[in-house]
Scaffold this motif. Structure first.
Motif, PDB file in Angstrom:
ATOM      1  N   ILE A   1     -62.353  15.983 -59.051  1.00 53.85           N
ATOM      2  CA  ILE A   1     -62.943  14.931 -59.886  1.00 53.85           C
ATOM      3  C   ILE A   1     -64.130  15.534 -60.611  1.00 53.85           C
ATOM      4  CG2 ILE A   1     -64.378  14.006 -58.010  1.00 53.85           C
ATOM      5  CD1 ILE A   1     -63.930  11.211 -59.326  1.00 53.85           C
TER       6      ILE A   1
ATOM      7  N   ALA B   1     -57.289   9.831 -65.712  1.00 53.76           N
ATOM      8  CA  ALA B   1     -56.704  10.665 -64.673  1.00 53.76           C
ATOM      9  C   ALA B   1     -55.518  11.433 -65.229  1.00 53.76           C
ATOM     10  CB  ALA B   1     -56.270   9.822 -63.483  1.00 53.76           C
TER      11      ALA B   1
ATOM     12  N   ASP C   1     -53.679  15.877 -59.970  1.00 43.26           N
ATOM     13  CA  ASP C   1     -54.768  15.234 -59.225  1.00 43.26           C
ATOM     14  C   ASP C   1     -56.141  15.566 -59.795  1.00 43.26           C
ATOM     15  OD1 ASP C   1     -55.522  13.417 -57.312  1.00 43.26           O
ATOM     16  OD2 ASP C   1     -54.554  14.482 -55.659  1.00 43.26           O
TER      17      ASP C   1
ATOM     18  N   THR D   1     -59.240  14.150 -62.159  1.00 43.31           N
ATOM     19  CA  THR D   1     -59.821  12.920 -62.713  1.00 43.31           C
ATOM     20  C   THR D   1     -61.112  13.245 -63.436  1.00 43.31           C
ATOM     21  OG1 THR D   1     -58.896  11.583 -60.914  1.00 43.31           O
ATOM     22  CG2 THR D   1     -60.712  10.623 -62.169  1.00 43.31           C
TER      23      THR D   1
ATOM     24  N   TRP E   1     -62.641   8.016 -53.891  1.00 43.69           N
ATOM     25  CA  TRP E   1     -61.948   9.264 -54.206  1.00 43.69           C
ATOM     26  C   TRP E   1     -61.630  10.057 -52.937  1.00 43.69           C
ATOM     27  CZ3 TRP E   1     -63.374  14.573 -53.983  1.00 43.69           C
ATOM     28  CH2 TRP E   1     -62.507  15.440 -54.666  1.00 43.69           C
TER      29      TRP E   1
END
Length: 505
Positions: A422, A467, A471, A473, A499
């Motif tokens: 992320i 997103a 995987d 974001t 998350w």
């Protein structure tokens, strides 16, 4: 009698099994080295909601200092999250004191030791938090061999990987927990380079096997072109520069103005620089207070035309020295814009070059007072100042080489190998603007699986996210500056906990 013998013989066996099970549970909780247990902290009169440990891990002559906060939730199951602040050369106690540590600090009177209250938005609510001063020469970390203070991206990643392997040997009960690497600002370099080292170690069978699951970066330095070219679009979108200034930059410089040597381009960039002078670059919503030579705050804001538009320009003495600034309710992160390959100037050096007593919008009085108190150092098992030196938020003791290049290949390598990531940005940070992070995450070319949308905290829009496959974001936090958990602690804990748990944000 024969019929009774079997049950009687079975009772001790069952009892023994119970004792063994209880012993295993106890080992799971207490296997951490008790000599590292923190039993009290000056300024705090309550009871710790979880166990704290701190101390040193030796990597040759280097002594790396850590502070470990056991999760207040389920320590045996919750992730272990390593936190790294940036700089380079800045201590991760920045995150501990000012952002998401277990305490809120308050200095009630000048010169007094800060008082500590429990932080309701501590990230230790949902994870085991490991704060590390890295590299050696930063914070409480030091080296017995001063030549080891010459380092860079690749050496720092190797040393931190060695630290982790040694640390997990000391805390084996956490080895099976999901492990994440996190950080902000120049940790935009620390995090992916370290994650790559750890992932390579796993692939090569290095022991112990770390259970790496992913990583997170906040307002992180990534790639010179993306980072440098993010500022003008950000400033235009935030109504900080006019259409005419913006269009003039694009006309004379193109969209890749960071590499321009055109006099006309520089002329247009100077107009943008002049317009942005006097702002708090770490959060454009917050005021900057400019100190007088006596150190007193004034309400006068002296406009400066010397806001850097690239990291290279920071090494040059400005025409007018920037004033000493203090944010209204705290401090601000001492890092500006992007980084070129090669030797990185450190923040105390930059302050000296600008004829300033300190870095603009920089105030670390609370942390400096508390962490240099001899009783605090003793309580957290830090060496005295005569050994490790005084604690400084950002050190000029190291010599640091940015030798890893762009981080984009690292991100692509990690995300395509199954590690979740992320990338989050306070959307009012002008230091490493969200526009750059949004652009480079999009540049990876991954398929969008969750189109740009808002996300909520406390039933309010807290920011936006997009997103991607693999995987990855990208997320913004509305109204936050460079150090997101400091400005928006509740919202930061919300997206962080979701998350980590694999829940929708």
């Amino acid at each position: 009698m024969a019929g009774m013998a079997r049950p009687l013989a079975t009772i001790p066996t069952c009892f023994s099994i119970i004792i063994i099970c209880l012993s295993l549970i106890t080992m799971r909780i207490e296997a951490a080295p008790q000599g590292s247990l923190v039993t009290q902290l000056p300024g705090f009169n309550g009871t710790f909601p979880s166990s704290h440990y701190s101390g040193y891990v030796s990597i040759g002559s280097k002594k790396l200092f850590y502070y470990f906060v056991v999760s207040e939730g389920s320590p045996a199951d919750d992730p272990v999250v390593l936190w790294l602040n940036g700089g380079p050369g800045c201590s991760s106690f920045d995150g501990f004191v000012y952002e998401h540590g277990p305490f809120n600090f308050e200095q009630k009177s000048k010169g007094a030791l800060p008082t500590l209250q429990l932080n309701p938005y501590s990230w230790s609510k949902v994870s085991n938090m490991l704060y590390l001063d890295s590299p050696a020469g930063v914070g409480f970390s030091y080296s017995e061999d001063p030549s080891q203070y010459v380092t860079g991206d690749l050496q720092t990643a190797a040393d931190t990987h060695a630290f982790l392997l040694s640390w997990f040997k000391q805390y084996p009960e956490f080895l099976s927990n999901p492990f994440y690497i996190s950080g902000e600002s120049y940790a935009g370099v620390y995090v992916p380079t370290l994650a790559f080292q750890v992932a390579t170690g796993i692939q090569n069978g290095t022991k112990p096997v770390v259970n790496l699951k992913g990583y997170m970066v906040g307002n992180g330095v990534t790639d010179r072109n993306f980072d440098d070219n993010a500022l003008v679009p950000f400033a235009h979108g935030m109504a900080l520069i006019s259409d005419q200034i913006y269009e003039g930059v694009i006309e004379e410089c193109g969209i890749n103005y960071s590499n321009s040597s055109s006099p006309k381009c520089n002329e247009k960039l100077n107009l943008a620089r002049e317009a942005l002078g006097g702002l708090n670059i770490y959060n454009i919503l917050e005021p900057c207070y400019h100190g007088t030579e006596s150190g007193n705050d004034t309400s006068t804001t002296t406009k400066s035309s010397n806001l850097p538009l690239s990291f290279q320009q920071l090494g040059k003495s400005p025409e007018k020295p920037l004033g000493v600034r203090k944010r209204m309710f705290g401090r601000a992160w001492p890092y500006q814009m992007s980084v070129e390959d090669g030797l990185v100037p450190l923040w105390p050096q930059l302050a000296a070059k600008s004829n300033s007593r300190t870095v603009p919008c920089f105030n670390d009085e609370v942390a400096t007072k508390w962490l240099n108190d001899p009783a605090v150092r003793e309580a957290i098992h830090a060496k005295p100042a005569s050994v490790s030196g005084p604690w400084e938020l950002c050190s000029d003791r190291i010599s640091y080489d940015h030798d890893a290049g762009s981080m984009i290949p690292y991100h692509r390598n990690l995300t395509t190998k199954g590690y979740k990531a992320i990338i989050f940005s306070g959307d009012h940070d002008m230091c490493v603007p969200y526009t750059g992070s949004q652009a480079w995450t999009s540049s990876l070319g991954y398929k969008v699986i969750d189109q740009w949308r808002s996300w909520l905290s406390n039933d309010q829009v807290a920011g936006y996210l997009q997103a991607y496959e693999n995987d990855l974001t990208f997320l913004t936090v509305k109204g936050a500056g460079h150090t997101v958990p400091e400005y928006k602690p509740r919202e930061a804990l919300d997206f962080y906990s979701r998350w980590l748990a694999g829940k929708p944000i």
